[in-house]
Scaffold this active site. Structure first.
Site, mmCIF file in Angstrom:
data_model
loop_
_atom_site.group_PDB
_atom_site.id
_atom_site.type_symbol
_atom_site.label_atom_id
_atom_site.label_comp_id
_atom_site.label_asym_id
_atom_site.label_seq_id
_atom_site.Cartn_x
_atom_site.Cartn_y
_atom_site.Cartn_z
ATOM 1 N N HIS A 1 0.826 -1.211 0.000
ATOM 2 C CA HIS A 1 0.000 0.000 0.000
ATOM 3 C C HIS A 1 0.862 1.264 0.000
ATOM 4 C CE1 HIS A 1 -4.043 -1.736 0.351
ATOM 5 N NE2 HIS A 1 -3.463 -2.673 1.072
ATOM 6 N N ASP B 1 2.052 -3.638 -9.464
ATOM 7 C CA ASP B 1 1.763 -4.954 -10.025
ATOM 8 C C ASP B 1 2.135 -5.030 -11.500
ATOM 9 O OD1 ASP B 1 0.816 -5.494 -7.533
ATOM 10 O OD2 ASP B 1 -1.306 -5.510 -8.091
ATOM 11 N N SER C 1 -11.254 -17.647 -22.665
ATOM 12 C CA SER C 1 -10.499 -18.011 -21.473
ATOM 13 C C SER C 1 -10.571 -19.519 -21.271
ATOM 14 C CB SER C 1 -11.071 -17.309 -20.235
ATOM 15 O OG SER C 1 -10.503 -17.855 -19.053
ATOM 16 N N SER D 1 -4.825 -10.157 -12.286
ATOM 17 C CA SER D 1 -5.384 -9.151 -13.197
ATOM 18 C C SER D 1 -4.271 -8.378 -13.906
ATOM 19 C CB SER D 1 -6.304 -8.195 -12.433
ATOM 20 O OG SER D 1 -5.598 -7.528 -11.392
ATOM 21 N N TYR E 1 -10.366 -1.461 -0.659
ATOM 22 C CA TYR E 1 -9.117 -0.934 -1.217
ATOM 23 C C TYR E 1 -9.277 0.539 -1.584
ATOM 24 C CZ TYR E 1 -5.034 -0.725 -4.364
ATOM 25 O OH TYR E 1 -3.848 -0.379 -4.979
ATOM 26 N N GLU F 1 -6.855 -0.839 -15.770
ATOM 27 C CA GLU F 1 -7.478 -1.338 -14.547
ATOM 28 C C GLU F 1 -8.283 -0.240 -13.862
ATOM 29 O OE1 GLU F 1 -6.547 -4.271 -10.817
ATOM 30 O OE2 GLU F 1 -5.380 -4.301 -12.654
#
Length: 358
Positions: A17, A154, A50, A110, A204, A142
């Site tokens: 974070h 990420d 997928s 993701s 989040y 995102e």
């Protein structure tokens, strides 16, 4: 043109974070991730399949905008939308997606999907976009298409990490450094607590909003500009959030010192301190994570902490080679005694960043 591209998930050794607060992070790439088999098409359609989910999603690119695509398809479609908005001539593609990353385990499945898609689409069209820029486009996708206000860590980890190293990144400047992650005589254990998390569920975003409010009140652009928690923050919640960010940045610096000195015990201590800060100050831990860390320490682990955004997901433990099996067994036993789902425990080491497979 066709090809197969791969992007890994990530584990953040420490620095949680802090990315969206302009701070320091130290992730490394996993040996598992997302594979995208891609074929170029010129009919302005994005066709998505997928291996993990039924059906085919067909997206007319000329109608693509945030909010029109939901679910897992929003991630690759969002990447296409962001690249096209930036002026890149993506005229269509068929993408077949496969993954060996568990969803909801806090391993950035993701981001891996976004980064593999970004590499596939740009390479299909002969576009040489720097990886640092690709990471920003994936992050933007995102934000805009999946509704998660994530930091850059990420996506940067998936694209920029190198084998055998952790990636030190200053998220304010974008500066990066490859730090050797050599833990001879020790092992990192990844514990999937089987408590899945969903970053888009609001917790989040609330933490990020609290940090932005604290920064506004303190007159700084991001909390990582603060070196100590000032009395000017009367709200105890905002003080706790700020305290975590300030101390977590310091823990990243100390972790690097311990790595360079070969001090695994010191590294373990800062991992555990990070977990306690995330539990008590940032308030994003969850019961299974706390059970994991406490049990592992009692069983002889050198340290451990929750990883990822929180509210579910995985835990990273550091143990000596001769204690690793005992630690894993004790954690599994503690779950069974509490009626928790059986955890999935694996040994992990730093792998390579994204690349073309064929």
């Amino acid at each position: 043109m066709t090809g197969v591209w791969y992007a890994p998930g990530r584990i953040n050794l420490i620095g949680e974070h802090t990315d969206y607060n302009g701070g320091l992070v130290l992730p490394f790439a996993l040996g598992s991730g997302v594979t995208v088999s891609a074929a170029r098409r010129d009919d302005r359609l994005l066709v998505l399949r997928s291996a993990q989910l039924p059906g085919v999603v067909t997206v007319p690119l000329d109608e693509l905008s945030p909010g029109r695509i939901t679910g897992w398809a929003a991630y690759p479609a969002g990447v296409a939308g962001v690249l096209r908005a930036a002026g890149y001539p993506i005229a269509g593609a068929t993408l077949s997606i496969d993954s060996d990353l568990p969803r909801g385990a806090g391993l950035s499945s993701s981001a891996a999907l976004e980064c593999a898609t970004a590499l596939a689409l740009t390479r299909l069209y002969g576009l040489r976009v720097p990886r640092t820029e690709l990471a920003r486009y994936a992050q933007q996708a995102e934000h805009e298409y999946a509704g998660t206000p994530c930091g850059i860590m990420d996506q940067a980890a998936s694209l920029l990490c190198t084998e055998g190293h952790a990636l030190l990144m200053d998220c304010a400047s974008g500066a990066t450094e490859q730090v050797p992650l050599d833990l001879a005589g020790h092992v990192l254990l990844l514990v999937d607590t089987r408590s899945p998390h969903v970053l888009s569920d609001g917790g989040y975003a609330r933490r990020r909003g609290e940090c932005e409010e604290a920064a506004r009140l303190l007159g700084v652009s991001a909390l990582s500009e603060v070196t100590e928690v000032p009395a000017a923050l009367p709200d105890p919640v905002l003080r706790r959030r700020t305290d975590h960010v300030v101390t977590e940045n310091d823990r990243v610096r100390r972790a690097i010192e311990f790595l360079r000195a070969g001090d695994a015990a010191g590294l373990g201590r800062v991992l555990t301190a990070s977990h306690r800060s995330l539990r008590d100050l940032y308030e994003v831990s969850w019961p299974a994570a706390d059970v994991t860390v406490d049990t592992a320490l009692d069983a002889g682990a050198l340290g451990g902490r929750m990883i990822g955004g929180g509210f579910g997901g995985s835990v990273l433990l550091l143990a000596t080679l001769d204690r690793a099996d005992d630690v894993a067994g004790s954690v599994s036993g503690a779950y069974a005694a509490r009626g928790l789902a059986t955890p999935v425990i694996t040994r992990v080491s730093p792998g390579p960043g994204a690349y073309r497979r064929s």
